[in-house]
Design an enzyme around this catalytic site. Structure first.
Site, mmCIF file in Angstrom:
data_model
loop_
_atom_site.group_PDB
_atom_site.id
_atom_site.type_symbol
_atom_site.label_atom_id
_atom_site.label_comp_id
_atom_site.label_asym_id
_atom_site.label_seq_id
_atom_site.Cartn_x
_atom_site.Cartn_y
_atom_site.Cartn_z
ATOM 1 N N CYS A 176 0.877 -1.177 0.000
ATOM 2 C CA CYS A 176 0.000 0.000 0.000
ATOM 3 C C CYS A 176 0.915 1.227 0.000
ATOM 4 C CB CYS A 176 -0.948 -0.028 1.195
ATOM 5 S SG CYS A 176 -0.143 0.025 2.803
ATOM 6 N N ALA A 177 0.515 2.316 0.631
ATOM 7 C CA ALA A 177 1.287 3.558 0.550
ATOM 8 C C ALA A 177 2.621 3.471 1.274
ATOM 9 C CB ALA A 177 0.466 4.710 1.106
#
Length: 476
Positions: free
Chosen positions: A424-425
């Site tokens: 993810c981020a």
């Protein structure tokens, strides 16, 4: 269930990653024409309308992004299926269609169908499309229909599924819509207290990876709050819109960097040089971009009391900022970049008071962290008990992503243990055969932290450059 919610939260990061582009375009546009919002400047109007093109289509972005993020192969046909599913359901249940299908006057159609084009429906469409992709993307049809086999079948099945589900949505959606709006209105009535509660749980859910799902409820048009969209679009109530964002700026720009300095000062003398690079990288990242996880995971598990204090202080910051109606917003996170872009937007209200508030929180974080670390002998970075194990000579901030990936991959157990790699981020999200055989210590020497939600799920906290590490691991 928690694992599934984590997947949804992770998938939301793909469409949310587009938001900084909207913030940049709108921020410059409003700076060029702060009074007319484009009426007095063609250049400003061009930029504002360009940014609005992203904001106005958040539901579609969610449908496509979640369909891709939750599909096993991250394939384009999943994205197309998400779009098809969204278009089918929103067209069939639009106000005009419902009026025609039910033979009633359009004015008498329930208001819920006038709001069918929203983030909640986008998320639902993306989930349905991804599930169909995961189950049917390898399906082989008889030779006469072979052209439509495999991935080509997914958008067709998604459209058919939405046709079948549309009568269900016809009865269910007004009830769901009413519940979501009631939740949003109830929270808005809490005012500053509601903002504080949100801030507290926003931080508290980070270890579980569920904060993205919570954020979507308050920041986008799921429960009628839509704080980010309204702020960037210049709609809402000045001094109120942005209340679920503003209080993060004092924490991310001042509070956590001050905590990092306190942890550095409390490190053992022989470890200070090593800890300095870790804390400096985390503090600068938090201040400039608002990405806090590399810092938070440095003390989250070794000193959970400090993390609890951090969550409470975050809630307090949002409460104070909301009480005094100091507002600013962000397209990505509450760092210097977003503050510079949004402090001149129409919905910003006394934004520079957030910097003053930040100085106060910086002092509070520094004093509290130093006192608690020393008084309770907390094992924050640089204060751990010594051992004789050989350390890896790779820093978290090392730009050699191949070395970092190789070290993590080996510590995970390599190809014998790693089943799938995603990110993810800021986190590697991994599926393994057995998380108990992982060498946590070696991973913590090259990453900010590691979480094991289950025996087969692992999350390794890297920071904003996680995608490069993930790509190198996939290559391995």
């Amino acid at each position: 269930m928690m694992k599934y919610l984590q997947k949804i939260g992770k998938s939301l990061m793909l469409p949310i990653a587009v938001m900084p582009a909207a913030a940049l375009l709108l921020g410059i546009g409003y700076r060029l024409d702060p009074a007319g919002w484009g009426a007095n400047s063609s250049a400003a109007a061009f930029l504002i309308k360009s940014g609005a093109s992203i904001l106005d289509n958040i539901p579609i972005l969610f449908a496509v992004g979640i369909a891709v993020g939750m599909s096993k192969e991250k394939d384009g046909s999943a994205a197309l299926a998400g779009l098809v599913g969204f278009l089918v359901i929103t067209t069939l249940l639009s106000k005009d269609s419902v009026a025609m299908l039910t033979k009633v006057d359009v004015e008498k159609v329930p208001v819920a169908f006038g709001r069918i084009n929203n983030a909640f429906i986008g998320i639902a469409s993306g989930i349905i499309a991804s599930e169909i992709f995961n189950r049917f993307h390898k399906t082989q049809l008889p030779m006469a229909f072979a052209f439509f086999s495999g991935k080509r079948l997914v958008p067709i099945l998604t459209a058919a599924t939405m046709l079948i589900l549309s009568p269900v949505f016809f009865f269910v959606w007004p009830v769901v819509f009413g519940a979501l709006i009631a939740f949003g209105e109830a929270f808005l009535k809490l005012g500053p207290l509601g903002a504080g509660i949100f801030g507290f749980f926003n931080r508290l859910l980070i270890p579980l990876g569920l904060h993205h799902a919570l954020n979507a409820v308050f920041w986008f048009d799921i429960a009628g709050i839509s704080d980010i969209q309204n702020f960037l679009a210049g709609t809402g109530v000045k001094g109120m819109t942005g209340m679920y964002q503003a209080g993060f700026f004092p924490i991310m720009m001042f509070g956590l960097p001050a905590a990092a300095f306190a942890m550095y000062q409390e490190a053992k003398p022989e470890r200070k040089q090593q800890i300095a690079s870790l804390m400096l990288a985390g503090a600068v990242t938090s201040f400039v971009t608002g990405v806090t996880e590399p810092l938070e995971f440095a003390f989250m598990f070794v000193a959970p009391l400090l993390y609890g204090v951090h969550a409470l202080l975050t809630g307090l910051s949002l409460f104070i900022a909301s009480t005094f109606h100091w507002t600013a917003g962000f397209g990505f996170s509450a760092g210097l970049i977003d503050f510079s872009l949004t402090s001149g937007m129409p919905m910003a209200n006394n934004p520079f008071m957030l910097l003053v508030l930040g100085l106060g929180f910086g002092a509070v974080y520094y004093l509290l962290f130093r006192v608690l670390i020393k008084a309770l002998n907390l094992k924050t970075p640089g204060r751990e008990d010594e051992d004789n194990e050989e350390e890896l000579k790779i820093e978290v901030s090392n730009s050699n992503h191949a070395e970092v990936a190789a070290a993590i991959y080996e510590a995970l157990g390599g190809k014998e243990n790693v089943v799938s790699i995603d990110n993810c981020a800021t986190r590697l999200r991994l599926e393994v055969k057995d998380s108990s055989i992982i060498n946590d210590k070696k991973i913590k020497q090259v990453a900010a932290g590691i979480i094991k939600p289950s025996k087969t799920d692992v999350q390794v906290i890297i920071g904003p450059l996680v995608e490069f590490v993930a790509n190198e691991m996939k290559r391995l």
